[in-house]
Design a protein around this motif. Structure first.
Motif, mmCIF file in Angstrom:
data_model
loop_
_atom_site.group_PDB
_atom_site.id
_atom_site.type_symbol
_atom_site.label_atom_id
_atom_site.label_comp_id
_atom_site.label_asym_id
_atom_site.label_seq_id
_atom_site.Cartn_x
_atom_site.Cartn_y
_atom_site.Cartn_z
ATOM 1 N N UNK A 130 0.822 -1.203 0.000
ATOM 2 C CA UNK A 130 0.000 0.000 0.000
ATOM 3 C C UNK A 130 0.861 1.260 0.000
ATOM 4 N N UNK A 131 0.190 2.401 0.062
ATOM 5 C CA UNK A 131 0.834 3.710 -0.032
ATOM 6 C C UNK A 131 1.417 4.151 1.312
ATOM 7 N N UNK A 132 0.680 3.884 2.381
ATOM 8 C CA UNK A 132 1.098 4.310 3.706
ATOM 9 C C UNK A 132 0.574 5.696 4.043
ATOM 10 N N UNK A 133 0.528 5.984 5.345
ATOM 11 C CA UNK A 133 0.046 7.278 5.783
ATOM 12 C C UNK A 133 0.434 7.530 7.226
ATOM 13 N N UNK A 134 0.464 8.799 7.639
ATOM 14 C CA UNK A 134 0.864 9.132 9.013
ATOM 15 C C UNK A 134 -0.151 8.645 10.030
ATOM 16 N N UNK A 135 0.352 8.348 11.233
ATOM 17 C CA UNK A 135 -0.528 7.875 12.298
ATOM 18 C C UNK A 135 -0.445 8.744 13.540
#
Length: 313
Positions: A11-16
């Motif tokens: 996947x692309x990934x994202x901040x958490x």
């Protein structure tokens, strides 16, 4: 028959969290000389949601749903998860797969279409990650799946739900991430989007007028991108007398920040200003029908592991 001993969810990934936002955006834009002020402006979109993109949690849920589907159909295949731009980083996942003795894996990416940013970039990321890890397994990306029932059917249900929340004559507006016209294979991307939108519209609401538009444009205003942008299109529809719009983010697998902000905040806000009733359809996320796609694609390429038992339909 190609034999795989693992599935990689890519996947692309994202901040958490708030501290992740700028480092994440720097990862996404590395090498493009984007001014920090621009990154901070985009970062404000994330901070509206506590600095958290929903994409990582949706990947966790999708991974669990794929594992449940495998178990229900007797597919004995471990599922790994890696991202392009945030933890768990793809190279780290490939390193773990190597340590676990994986020799050949199939990759299922959270992008359904052909084109450079939606397909080719993932292939490049896989190649780079494998170069970083001595003895890395072979990794074969599973086929593009935008036309598969497992992708289409969740959107059909979601479009019907969005339409049910509106009254009167409603326009279906399908949205996808815009790309520069200079990007390789953008024509194939557009053709697949048009066919997907047409299929969903015909199944969800035969005879309902529909349009394909774009969102989330970035970069230089002098560079031509796919158009029209959804906010511009809403103004055009208002001039045509349209008073209700069901937006279907057919270009997205899950609720990326582009969906949460560009549609749920920006487009919905513009629709309210124009006096247009607005409902946004859900993305497939971890819907069981969508979670069955990896198994179905493995079966189509003749690559379900020999230990598979039970139902396969």
């Amino acid at each position: 028959m190609t034999s795989f001993d693992a599935l990689l969810l890519l996947s692309f990934g994202g901040p958490e969290g708030p501290d992740d936002v700028l480092p994440f955006l720097e990862n996404v834009t590395r090498g493009r000389n984007i001014p920090r002020a621009r990154l901070e402006k985009v970062g404000e979109h994330y901070h509206l949601f506590g600095g958290v993109s929903p994409i990582n949690q949706q990947c966790r849920e999708l991974k669990a749903a794929i594992e449940a589907d495998f178990a229900a159909h007797g597919v004995d295949l471990p599922v790994y998860w890696g991202n392009r731009n945030w933890t768990p980083y793809l190279a780290d996942t490939v390193r773990q797969m190597t340590a676990d003795g994986v020799r050949r894996a199939a990759a299922f990416v959270t992008s359904a279409y052909s084109g450079y940013s939606t397909n080719d970039q993932y292939l490049n990321d896989i190649a780079r990650a494998r170069e970083e890890v001595p003895g890395a397994p072979e990794i074969d990306k599973l086929p593009v799946y935008c036309g598969r029932p497992g992708f289409i059917e969740p959107f059909v249900d979601a479009a019907r739900d969005a339409l049910s929340r509106l009254q009167g004559d409603v326009r279906l507006v399908f949205t996808a991430h815009s790309v520069p016209l200079s990007q390789p294979n953008y024509e194939l991307y557009v053709a697949e989007l048009e066919q997907t939108a047409r299929t969903v519209a015909e199944k969800a609401a035969p005879g309902t007028p529909w349009d394909l538009v774009y969102q989330s444009r970035s970069g230089s205003p002098d560079q031509p991108w796919l158009e029209p942008q959804i906010t511009d299109h809403l103004e055009k529809l208002r001039g045509e007398g349209v008073r209700a719009v069901a937006a279907v983010p057919v270009g997205f697998v899950s609720d990326h920040m582009e969906v949460k902000y560009d549609l749920d905040v920006e487009a919905a806000g513009r629709a309210a200003e124009l006096g247009i009733a607005f409902a946004r359809a859900a993305t497939p996320g971890a819907a069981p029908r969508f979670a069955a796609l990896p198994r179905e694609l493995l079966a189509e390429v003749g690559a379900l592991p020999a230990r598979t038992t039970g139902e396969t339909g």
